[in-house]
Motif scaffolding. Sequence first.
Motif: not given
Length: 185
Positions: A94-97, A107-110, A112-116, A121-124
């Motif tokens: 998932t990607v979101k501001r 923008v932050e990237v989460f 699958k295993q970190n989305q709940t 974030c896993d990436f920025t």
Amino acid sequence: MAEEVPNSSNTVPIVGPEFARPQPSDLTIIGDTVKDTDGNKVFKVKTPLFGLHNKRILVDSNDSPIVTMKMKVTSKHDRWQVYRGSDLDDKIFTVKRPSTVQLKTRVEVFLKQNQTREVSCDFTIKGRFMKRACRIYVGDSTKIIAQVHEGDDRLVATIYPNVDSAFIVTLIFIFDLINMAGTGI
């Protein structure tokens, strides 16, 4: 603060290991087409003719779907969900501001295993609002895995060694859609 360059032994295959190269690579993005340094089409982003306009599909040079990007319509944070191939049951990330008001786009990237929980974030992705340049970092660190700058009617992405180019291209398109309020590249 000095920026870290990824160690060449670290592989970052998010979409698939077949998209990671042991050497750095440059990709050129013109419109919805992505080409390598030899001018060969590597990826293309397609917008379905029918259905919602909040969906994009990244395809390979044979027009086979790699990922489907779908914007969550009810999100205040420009949330995009990315699925493997055209299967909307196999979410990858998932990607979101993180905030609706920003002077510089972040923008932050989460994954699958970190989305709940979405605690860290896993990436920025960080860039400027009116410029189409950005850098992609591992988490909140200074470790850059790719960077993008704007050239003559094109974007040029430098992808660091062992980093998934399909993942990076997907992030670039989503970042541009968020940054340009949905107008696309």
